[in-house]
Enzyme design. Structure first.
Site, PDB file in Angstrom:
ATOM      1  N   GLU A 156      29.335 -12.846  44.686  1.00  0.00           N
ATOM      2  CA  GLU A 156      28.209 -13.493  44.431  1.00  0.00           C
ATOM      3  C   GLU A 156      27.143 -12.703  43.492  1.00  0.00           C
ATOM      4  OE1 GLU A 156      26.310 -15.855  47.661  1.00  0.00           O
ATOM      5  OE2 GLU A 156      27.981 -15.129  49.092  1.00  0.00           O
ATOM      6  N   GLU A 157      25.975 -13.204  43.532  1.00  0.00           N
ATOM      7  CA  GLU A 157      24.889 -12.510  42.629  1.00  0.00           C
ATOM      8  C   GLU A 157      24.706 -11.247  43.267  1.00  0.00           C
ATOM      9  OE1 GLU A 157      23.964 -13.672  39.854  1.00  0.00           O
ATOM     10  OE2 GLU A 157      24.351 -16.031  40.365  1.00  0.00           O
TER      11      GLU A 157
END
Length: 409
Positions: A156-157
């Site tokens: 993810e980020e």
């Protein structure tokens, strides 16, 4: 609450640690004794933060639901920097006892765990380790410490947009898969209405380019564009199915059997609401299409809010305790999904060549239960089961076309 799963203001491991103290004297030395579960349990392991977000006692959840596996989160790089694995960026895996004791309690109750690396917040090892080999070596420490049979790469980020970091993560996942035969490897990424976004398709392309096939690619269809509840999530999963076909070259059955759902129970960080009925909608889709994984974030939230509306510790929807976990238990007990990775993502449908002569595989038996990857002989051909099956004769279409013809013996 931002969906920084690590912004856990309640570092309340007392439930797990306190209960574990009863058996800690003998259990800690037993972390490496797990013989593992069937892969369908690892494919149905809901996320649980064992050190924060007011963790429930996993044995209580197991006894109430029948659940056997949990996805413990998250392994990160140290907040101070470096390439050594830590829990939540703070607790070195090398000196951990709290999570190890929780794992012992789960295993002592007949279950097991997968460990998730990455997540939404914090610094990931793929960002700090610098190379594939260094990243893999850091994760291998986790596999060895807890004798893992499964691991999840939650990409993810901000790492998700870092090409070099993703290359390190996927390369490390491939190496772990090769160095630990039978290790169940899942890859989890953000979901969109189109299945996944540009960075997600880049991730699929990168996996294909290095010849890496995990047991499962899962999307997280929440936090943006999913106000339609379960119906909008099903639509995203169907779109992702198309992306798996177009980017990896997989046929439809292969794509479904290596696709997963990673949902969010209750109120999401962007104020979407996923009720028990929405999980039922997705569950019906997942089981009817033989998806390979069904999980959610998180068991810590799988209870109705009473004295707080903190989204990290309760769902903010009407429910009984552990209602959402019961879906993962059901998924594990349903017809088990395909869990064996395709041999190569560049040629997933190529038949296995077999030397001419008498079939060496055992003859197919109508009453026998077969799981994905099992090879049998029937009518002078070899056949490989795509997933769990019983009574479906090789060479007949059947309900799902479960058998792949590998050619004549």
């Amino acid at each position: 609450m931002q969906r920084s799963r690590l912004a856990a203001t309640l570092v309340a491991a007392a439930t797990v640690a306190g209960a574990a103290a009863v058996v800690a004297a003998t259990a800690h030395a037993q972390t490496g004794t797990s013989t593992g579960l069937d892969n369908n349990w690892y494919a149905a392991a809901p996320y649980l933060m064992p050190q924060s977000n007011n963790p429930p006692d996993p044995v209580t959840v197991m006894n109430a639901t029948g659940q056997k596996a949990f996805q413990l989160a998250f392994i990160l790089a140290p907040k101070s920097g470096g390439c050594s694995p830590t829990w939540d960026g703070t607790t070195p895996v090398s000196s951990d006892t709290t999570v190890g004791d929780a794992i012992n309690r789960i295993r002592g109750n007949g279950g097991d765990v997968s460990v998730s690396v990455g997540g939404y917040g914090g610094t990931k090892l793929g960002q700090t380790c610098g190379t594939v080999d260094a990243t893999a070596a850091a994760y291998q420490q986790v596999v060895a410490k807890y004798n893992l049979k499964a691991i999840d790469f939650d990409l993810e980020e901000p790492e998700y947009e870092d090409t070099a970091a993703i290359a390190n993560e996927l390369g490390a996942a491939k190496k772990l898969q090769a160095d630990n035969p039978g290790l169940f490897v899942s890859v989890t990424m953000p979901g969109t209405a189109a299945g996944t976004g540009w960075f997600g398709t880049q991730l699929l392309d990168q996996a294909k380019s290095i010849g890496f096939s995990p047991n499962d690619f899962s999307i997280m269809p929440f936090d943006g564009g999913f106000t339609g509840g379960g119906a909008s999530q099903v639509s995203a999963l169907e779109a992702f199915h198309g992306l798996l076909q177009s980017h990896l070259g997989w046929d439809s059955d292969t794509a479904y059997s290596h696709e997963g759902f990673s949902g969010m129970n209750g109120k999401s960080d962007s104020s979407e609401f996923f009720n028990v009925s929405d999980f039922q909608t997705v569950y019906d889709y997942a089981t009817s299409h033989h998806l390979g994984r069904f999980t959610f974030w998180a068991v810590n939230r799988d209870r109705q809010c009473t004295t707080t509306t903190d989204n990290s510790v309760c769902s903010n929807v009407q429910q009984n305790d552990w209602d959402f976990t019961k879906f993962t238990t059901r998924f594990a007990g349903a017809t088990p999904p395909q869990t064996t990775p395709p041999t190569s993502p560049t040629s997933p449908t190529s038949p296995t060549s077999n030397p001419p002569g008498t079939c060496s595989a055992p003859e197919w038996q109508k009453t026998q239960v077969y799981t994905g990857g099992t090879v049998v002989a029937h009518n002078s051909h070899k056949w490989t089961a795509k997933w769990w099956t019983q009574g479906e004769e090789p060479g007949t279409t059947g309900q799902w076309g479960v058998w792949t013809d590998n050619g004549g013996c």
